[in-house]
Scaffold this motif. Sequence first.
Motif, short mmCIF file in Angstrom:
data_model
loop_
_atom_site.label_atom_id
_atom_site.label_comp_id
_atom_site.label_asym_id
_atom_site.label_seq_id
_atom_site.Cartn_x
_atom_site.Cartn_y
_atom_site.Cartn_z
N ILE A 31 39.46 49.33 57.53
CA ILE A 31 39.88 48.98 56.17
C ILE A 31 40.34 50.24 55.47
O ILE A 31 39.64 51.26 55.51
CB ILE A 31 38.75 48.30 55.38
N SER A 32 41.47 50.18 54.83
CA SER A 32 41.96 51.33 54.07
C SER A 32 41.50 51.19 52.61
O SER A 32 40.31 51.18 52.34
CB SER A 32 43.48 51.44 54.19
N ASP A 33 42.42 51.09 51.68
CA ASP A 33 42.05 50.98 50.28
C ASP A 33 41.43 49.62 49.98
O ASP A 33 41.79 48.60 50.59
CB ASP A 33 43.28 51.16 49.38
N MET A 34 40.51 49.61 49.01
CA MET A 34 39.93 48.37 48.50
C MET A 34 40.02 48.43 46.98
O MET A 34 39.95 49.52 46.39
CB MET A 34 38.47 48.21 48.93
N GLY A 35 40.17 47.26 46.37
CA GLY A 35 40.34 47.29 44.92
C GLY A 35 39.92 46.01 44.24
O GLY A 35 39.62 45.00 44.88
N TRP A 36 39.86 46.12 42.93
CA TRP A 36 39.56 44.97 42.07
C TRP A 36 40.70 44.78 41.07
O TRP A 36 41.16 45.75 40.45
CB TRP A 36 38.26 45.18 41.32
N TYR A 37 41.13 43.55 40.93
CA TYR A 37 42.12 43.15 39.94
C TYR A 37 41.52 42.06 39.08
O TYR A 37 40.50 41.46 39.45
CB TYR A 37 43.38 42.61 40.64
N ARG A 38 42.14 41.79 37.96
CA ARG A 38 41.69 40.69 37.12
C ARG A 38 42.89 40.00 36.48
O ARG A 38 43.93 40.61 36.28
CB ARG A 38 40.71 41.15 36.06
N GLN A 39 42.69 38.72 36.18
CA GLN A 39 43.73 37.95 35.53
C GLN A 39 43.11 37.07 34.46
O GLN A 39 42.29 36.19 34.76
CB GLN A 39 44.49 37.09 36.54
N ALA A 40 43.48 37.34 33.22
CA ALA A 40 43.03 36.54 32.09
C ALA A 40 44.03 35.41 31.86
O ALA A 40 45.19 35.50 32.27
CB ALA A 40 42.93 37.41 30.85
N PRO A 41 43.61 34.33 31.21
CA PRO A 41 44.52 33.21 30.96
C PRO A 41 45.78 33.65 30.24
O PRO A 41 45.71 34.36 29.23
CB PRO A 41 43.68 32.27 30.11
N GLY A 42 46.93 33.26 30.77
CA GLY A 42 48.19 33.58 30.14
C GLY A 42 48.67 34.99 30.34
O GLY A 42 49.69 35.39 29.78
N LYS A 43 47.96 35.76 31.15
CA LYS A 43 48.34 37.16 31.38
C LYS A 43 48.58 37.40 32.87
O LYS A 43 48.14 36.63 33.73
CB LYS A 43 47.25 38.10 30.87
N GLN A 44 49.27 38.50 33.13
CA GLN A 44 49.52 38.87 34.52
C GLN A 44 48.27 39.50 35.14
O GLN A 44 47.43 40.08 34.43
CB GLN A 44 50.69 39.86 34.59
N ARG A 45 48.19 39.42 36.43
CA ARG A 45 47.11 40.08 37.15
C ARG A 45 47.28 41.59 37.01
O ARG A 45 48.39 42.11 37.15
CB ARG A 45 47.11 39.68 38.62
N GLU A 46 46.19 42.28 36.72
CA GLU A 46 46.24 43.72 36.52
C GLU A 46 45.17 44.44 37.33
O GLU A 46 44.11 43.90 37.61
CB GLU A 46 46.04 44.06 35.03
#
Length: 121
Positions: A31-46
């Motif tokens: 496994i190389s990079d690992m990450g966390w993203y989030r997406q709120a209602p009506g918004k893009q994933r960040e």
Amino acid sequence: QAQLVESGGGLVQAGGSLRLSCAASGSIFSISDMGWYRQAPGKQRELVADITSGGRTNYADSVKGRFGISRDNAKNTVYLQMNSLKPEDTAVYYCNAGVKIYYSVSYSLYWGQGTQVTVSS
């Protein structure tokens, strides 16, 4: 193939803490990079935070000083410790990882199914 499974989401009051986990499983060679993203209602994933296989971390400005990302390479698991949570942190949180499966010549990006984090004011 590989699978990512998140856990640890839930409902918490503002100022509280949560710890998210994401475990990778399957025919994993590395496994190389690992990450966390989030997406709120009506918004893009960040992007929230990511971490290299060597432990170098990167954070979104909105979470610096409050969130901490770490990983356990022996367990193929990435964690997100979230402290001093705010209502604006409410979102579905997704983990991802660059995974090389056995007999593959390259890494592929895998995503988890997401876990809901709700912060009440």
